[in-house]
Design a protein around this motif. Structure first.
Motif, PDB file in Angstrom:
ATOM      1  N   VAL A   1       0.842  -1.199   0.000  1.00 42.56           N
ATOM      2  CA  VAL A   1       0.000   0.000   0.000  1.00 42.56           C
ATOM      3  C   VAL A   1       0.877   1.249   0.000  1.00 42.56           C
ATOM      4  CG1 VAL A   1      -1.794   1.299   1.212  1.00 42.56           C
ATOM      5  CG2 VAL A   1      -1.852  -1.188   1.219  1.00 42.56           C
ATOM      6  N   VAL A   2       0.573   2.177  -0.899  1.00 44.56           N
ATOM      7  CA  VAL A   2       1.212   3.490  -0.905  1.00 44.56           C
ATOM      8  C   VAL A   2       0.218   4.479  -0.312  1.00 44.56           C
ATOM      9  CG1 VAL A   2       2.310   5.267  -2.302  1.00 44.56           C
ATOM     10  CG2 VAL A   2       2.465   2.859  -2.995  1.00 44.56           C
ATOM     11  N   LEU A   3       0.646   5.223   0.706  1.00 48.33           N
ATOM     12  CA  LEU A   3      -0.249   6.116   1.435  1.00 48.33           C
ATOM     13  C   LEU A   3       0.245   7.557   1.362  1.00 48.33           C
ATOM     14  CD1 LEU A   3      -0.597   3.917   4.649  1.00 48.33           C
ATOM     15  CD2 LEU A   3      -2.350   4.221   2.886  1.00 48.33           C
ATOM     16  N   THR A   4      -0.684   8.485   1.131  1.00 43.92           N
ATOM     17  CA  THR A   4      -0.401   9.914   1.242  1.00 43.92           C
ATOM     18  C   THR A   4      -1.544  10.560   2.025  1.00 43.92           C
ATOM     19  OG1 THR A   4      -1.391  10.265  -0.951  1.00 43.92           O
ATOM     20  CG2 THR A   4       1.007  10.100  -0.848  1.00 43.92           C
ATOM     21  N   PRO A   5      -1.274  11.657   2.740  1.00 40.46           N
ATOM     22  CA  PRO A   5      -2.238  12.198   3.715  1.00 40.46           C
ATOM     23  C   PRO A   5      -3.256  13.194   3.135  1.00 40.46           C
ATOM     24  CG  PRO A   5      -0.183  13.356   3.950  1.00 40.46           C
ATOM     25  CD  PRO A   5       0.046  12.324   2.885  1.00 40.46           C
ATOM     26  N   HIS A   6      -4.027  12.762   2.135  1.00 38.08           N
ATOM     27  CA  HIS A   6      -5.113  13.566   1.558  1.00 38.08           C
ATOM     28  C   HIS A   6      -4.587  14.925   1.088  1.00 38.08           C
ATOM     29  CE1 HIS A   6      -9.755  14.174   1.697  1.00 38.08           C
ATOM     30  NE2 HIS A   6      -9.220  14.652   0.582  1.00 38.08           N
ATOM     31  N   VAL A   7      -3.603  14.869   0.208  1.00 44.48           N
ATOM     32  CA  VAL A   7      -2.988  16.098  -0.297  1.00 44.48           C
ATOM     33  C   VAL A   7      -3.041  16.176  -1.818  1.00 44.48           C
ATOM     34  CG1 VAL A   7      -1.466  16.472   1.675  1.00 44.48           C
ATOM     35  CG2 VAL A   7      -0.704  14.992  -0.210  1.00 44.48           C
ATOM     36  N   GLY A   8      -3.863  15.350  -2.457  1.00 37.61           N
ATOM     37  CA  GLY A   8      -3.918  15.342  -3.909  1.00 37.61           C
ATOM     38  C   GLY A   8      -4.210  16.700  -4.498  1.00 37.61           C
ATOM     39  N   GLY A   9      -5.092  17.454  -3.870  1.00 36.28           N
ATOM     40  CA  GLY A   9      -5.464  18.770  -4.370  1.00 36.28           C
ATOM     41  C   GLY A   9      -4.800  19.903  -3.627  1.00 36.28           C
ATOM     42  N   SER A  10      -3.652  19.647  -3.009  1.00 41.48           N
ATOM     43  CA  SER A  10      -3.049  20.656  -2.132  1.00 41.48           C
ATOM     44  C   SER A  10      -1.702  21.171  -2.609  1.00 41.48           C
ATOM     45  CB  SER A  10      -2.906  20.086  -0.714  1.00 41.48           C
ATOM     46  OG  SER A  10      -4.169  19.811  -0.157  1.00 41.48           O
ATOM     47  N   THR A  11      -1.477  21.199  -3.906  1.00 40.52           N
ATOM     48  CA  THR A  11      -0.297  21.894  -4.409  1.00 40.52           C
ATOM     49  C   THR A  11      -0.542  23.404  -4.336  1.00 40.52           C
ATOM     50  OG1 THR A  11      -1.153  21.888  -6.667  1.00 40.52           O
ATOM     51  CG2 THR A  11       0.224  20.018  -6.017  1.00 40.52           C
ATOM     52  N   PRO A  12       0.519  24.215  -4.307  1.00 42.79           N
ATOM     53  CA  PRO A  12       0.304  25.665  -4.299  1.00 42.79           C
ATOM     54  C   PRO A  12      -0.567  26.146  -5.451  1.00 42.79           C
ATOM     55  CG  PRO A  12       2.573  25.175  -3.713  1.00 42.79           C
ATOM     56  CD  PRO A  12       1.950  23.873  -4.104  1.00 42.79           C
ATOM     57  N   ALA A  13      -0.385  25.561  -6.640  1.00 46.77           N
ATOM     58  CA  ALA A  13      -1.192  25.985  -7.787  1.00 46.77           C
ATOM     59  C   ALA A  13      -2.669  25.681  -7.559  1.00 46.77           C
ATOM     60  CB  ALA A  13      -0.702  25.282  -9.058  1.00 46.77           C
ATOM     61  N   ALA A  14      -2.953  24.497  -7.035  1.00 47.26           N
ATOM     62  CA  ALA A  14      -4.348  24.127  -6.795  1.00 47.26           C
ATOM     63  C   ALA A  14      -4.952  24.954  -5.662  1.00 47.26           C
ATOM     64  CB  ALA A  14      -4.449  22.636  -6.459  1.00 47.26           C
ATOM     65  N   LEU A  15      -4.190  25.173  -4.593  1.00 43.56           N
ATOM     66  CA  LEU A  15      -4.693  25.981  -3.485  1.00 43.56           C
ATOM     67  C   LEU A  15      -5.000  27.403  -3.932  1.00 43.56           C
ATOM     68  CD1 LEU A  15      -2.260  24.707  -0.702  1.00 43.56           C
ATOM     69  CD2 LEU A  15      -4.724  24.264  -0.816  1.00 43.56           C
ATOM     70  N   ALA A  16      -4.148  27.935  -4.796  1.00 48.64           N
ATOM     71  CA  ALA A  16      -4.388  29.290  -5.311  1.00 48.64           C
ATOM     72  C   ALA A  16      -5.645  29.333  -6.161  1.00 48.64           C
ATOM     73  CB  ALA A  16      -3.181  29.760  -6.116  1.00 48.64           C
ATOM     74  N   ALA A  17      -5.833  28.329  -7.008  1.00 53.40           N
ATOM     75  CA  ALA A  17      -7.016  28.314  -7.876  1.00 53.40           C
ATOM     76  C   ALA A  17      -8.295  28.133  -7.067  1.00 53.40           C
ATOM     77  CB  ALA A  17      -6.880  27.201  -8.909  1.00 53.40           C
ATOM     78  N   MET A  18      -8.262  27.270  -6.046  1.00 55.14           N
ATOM     79  CA  MET A  18      -9.457  27.062  -5.217  1.00 55.14           C
ATOM     80  C   MET A  18      -9.789  28.307  -4.407  1.00 55.14           C
ATOM     81  SD  MET A  18      -9.199  23.092  -3.938  1.00 55.14           S
ATOM     82  CE  MET A  18      -7.471  23.144  -3.426  1.00 55.14           C
ATOM     83  N   ALA A  19      -8.767  28.977  -3.857  1.00 49.97           N
ATOM     84  CA  ALA A  19      -9.001  30.198  -3.084  1.00 49.97           C
ATOM     85  C   ALA A  19      -9.593  31.290  -3.959  1.00 49.97           C
ATOM     86  CB  ALA A  19      -7.694  30.676  -2.451  1.00 49.97           C
ATOM     87  N   ARG A  20      -9.042  31.455  -5.145  1.00 47.51           N
ATOM     88  CA  ARG A  20      -9.562  32.470  -6.074  1.00 47.51           C
ATOM     89  C   ARG A  20     -11.004  32.150  -6.462  1.00 47.51           C
ATOM     90  NH1 ARG A  20      -5.637  32.446  -9.243  1.00 47.51           N
ATOM     91  NH2 ARG A  20      -6.340  30.721 -10.537  1.00 47.51           N
ATOM     92  N   GLY A  21     -11.277  30.891  -6.799  1.00 46.99           N
ATOM     93  CA  GLY A  21     -12.621  30.503  -7.199  1.00 46.99           C
ATOM     94  C   GLY A  21     -13.633  30.680  -6.090  1.00 46.99           C
ATOM     95  N   ALA A  22     -13.241  30.316  -4.853  1.00 48.14           N
ATOM     96  CA  ALA A  22     -14.160  30.461  -3.727  1.00 48.14           C
ATOM     97  C   ALA A  22     -14.448  31.923  -3.431  1.00 48.14           C
ATOM     98  CB  ALA A  22     -13.580  29.764  -2.489  1.00 48.14           C
ATOM     99  N   ALA A  23     -13.412  32.764  -3.461  1.00 46.37           N
ATOM    100  CA  ALA A  23     -13.612  34.194  -3.205  1.00 46.37           C
ATOM    101  C   ALA A  23     -14.489  34.820  -4.288  1.00 46.37           C
ATOM    102  CB  ALA A  23     -12.264  34.909  -3.131  1.00 46.37           C
ATOM    103  N   GLN A  24     -14.256  34.476  -5.534  1.00 43.29           N
ATOM    104  CA  GLN A  24     -15.071  35.019  -6.620  1.00 43.29           C
ATOM    105  C   GLN A  24     -16.534  34.598  -6.477  1.00 43.29           C
ATOM    106  OE1 GLN A  24     -12.833  33.389  -9.895  1.00 43.29           O
ATOM    107  NE2 GLN A  24     -11.713  35.299 -10.254  1.00 43.29           N
ATOM    108  N   THR A  25     -16.743  33.357  -6.091  1.00 49.89           N
ATOM    109  CA  THR A  25     -18.117  32.858  -5.922  1.00 49.89           C
ATOM    110  C   THR A  25     -18.832  33.604  -4.809  1.00 49.89           C
ATOM    111  OG1 THR A  25     -17.560  30.668  -6.767  1.00 49.89           O
ATOM    112  CG2 THR A  25     -19.489  30.819  -5.335  1.00 49.89           C
ATOM    113  N   VAL A  26     -18.155  33.765  -3.679  1.00 51.93           N
ATOM    114  CA  VAL A  26     -18.748  34.448  -2.531  1.00 51.93           C
ATOM    115  C   VAL A  26     -19.071  35.898  -2.879  1.00 51.93           C
ATOM    116  CG1 VAL A  26     -18.144  35.382  -0.261  1.00 51.93           C
ATOM    117  CG2 VAL A  26     -17.809  32.941  -0.740  1.00 51.93           C
TER     118      VAL A  26
END
Length: 337
Positions: free
Chosen positions: A283-308
């Motif tokens: 088993v290869v394990l990673t701690p739920h970080v698939g969507g947690s690169t800086p690029a992805a975090l930036a895109a999610m933050a921008r999208g959430a702020a724009q939506t709000v």
């Protein structure tokens, strides 16, 4: 962007938000609150009961019915990502509060993580790395060459389609199931859509899960479905841990029915130190970080702020980004000061 004379209050259920999001909120004159690092779960309810929160940008903290009931000013919730299993959507719907997501913002990062897990599981990379670091020259030569083996995708949205493109480039046949699709998107005509989950499970040498967690997908890969997987196949999960029956998966790995598994998500997170998964070298394990690169975090933050901001300042919400669109007909713009 003009500032408000009476600022809107936005609560981020995490200690931080990428500058791509905070800059937009600050330019609009919003007051931004954060969930302090290290606080227990009750801190969410305390903040919502004490502050006039207009919007929540939801990270991983739970948002329960009691939390939502504690905040009469709340008008919108936007998930920093796409999975809303941590949000009591039913209660939000009853109160007429839209729950939105940021689709596609982290899709590339999650797809790349899925491939990282596929490669690591197929060639036993993590195990060999650990052996070398322990002073042993253990040359595993039983890895799975992926070319010619079938990739099965359960869920064929933004992430699944990106995973499929890489598989086709590697020379892997691809089959997929997605109840929301009638035909494959342009450029992916080589992918075969199958009529059921079971058909994909039975056809795949590598099975990768890309579904949200809901009543239909909880326990989707139960013992019966795992038993249908091809002998020596690989299971990859970058979706949600609760989609997989972990005891059944562990049994299949121990028995040798499955060659390996790659998991970025588990049923209980953080993973308990006594979890049997930790004792399985396959088993290869990673701690739920698939969507947690800086690029992805930036895109999610921008999208959430724009939506709000679009919702609170202009009364605009894209129905395609709202998981409870039935509330939109009654959603009205708050009068600005």
């Amino acid at each position: 962007m003009a500032q408000l004379s009476a600022p809107l209050t936005v609560f981020v259920t995490a200690p931080t938000l990428a500058r791509t999001g905070t800059d937009l909120l600050e330019q609009a004159g919003c007051r931004v609150l954060y969930l302090p690092d290290g606080q227990d779960r009750s801190a969410v309810g305390r903040i919502l009961s004490a502050e006039p929160v207009d919007a929540i940008i939801s990270r991983t903290a739970l948002l329960t019915a009691a939390d939502l009931a504690a905040c009469p000013t709340l008008r919108i919730i936007c998930k920093h990502g796409v999975g809303v299993s941590n949000i009591d959507v039913d209660t939000a719907t009853q109160r007429g509060i839209p729950v939105c997501v940021t689709p596609g913002a982290n899709a590339q990062s999650v797809a790349e993580m899925a491939w990282g897990l596929i490669f690591a599981a197929a060639r036993r990379i993590a195990w060999m790395d650990a052996e070398l670091r322990s002073g042993r020259w253990s040359r595993a030569q039983d890895g799975l060459q992926l070319q010619g083996h079938t990739l099965g995708l359960v869920g064929f949205g933004e992430v699944g389609q990106r995973v499929a493109r890489v598989a086709l480039a590697l020379g892997m046949p691809v089959v997929a199931f997605d109840p929301g699709l009638r035909a494959v998107p342009r450029g992916l005509e080589a992918v075969r859509l199958l009529p059921t989950v079971d058909a994909v499970v039975q056809a795949a040498d590598v099975l990768s899960l890309h579904v949200p967690l809901n009543s239909a997908t909880r326990g989707l890969m139960d013992a019966a479905r795992i038993a249908q997987m091809r002998p020596g196949s690989i299971l990859i999960n970058t979706a949600r841990g609760e989609v997989v029956d972990e005891p059944a998966l562990i049994d299949a790995l121990r028995s040798g029915q499955l060659f390996a598994a790659g998991l970025d998500t588990m049923a209980v997170e953080p993973l308990p130190p006594d979890s049997p998964l930790l004792a399985l070298p396959s088993v290869v394990l990673t701690p739920h970080v698939g969507g947690s690169t800086p690029a992805a975090l930036a895109a999610m933050a921008r999208g959430a702020a724009q939506t709000v901001l679009a919702a609170l300042l202009h009364g605009q919400i894209d129905p395609a980004h709202c998981v409870n669109p039935q509330v939109l007909s009654s959603f009205s713009q708050r009068a600005l000061p």
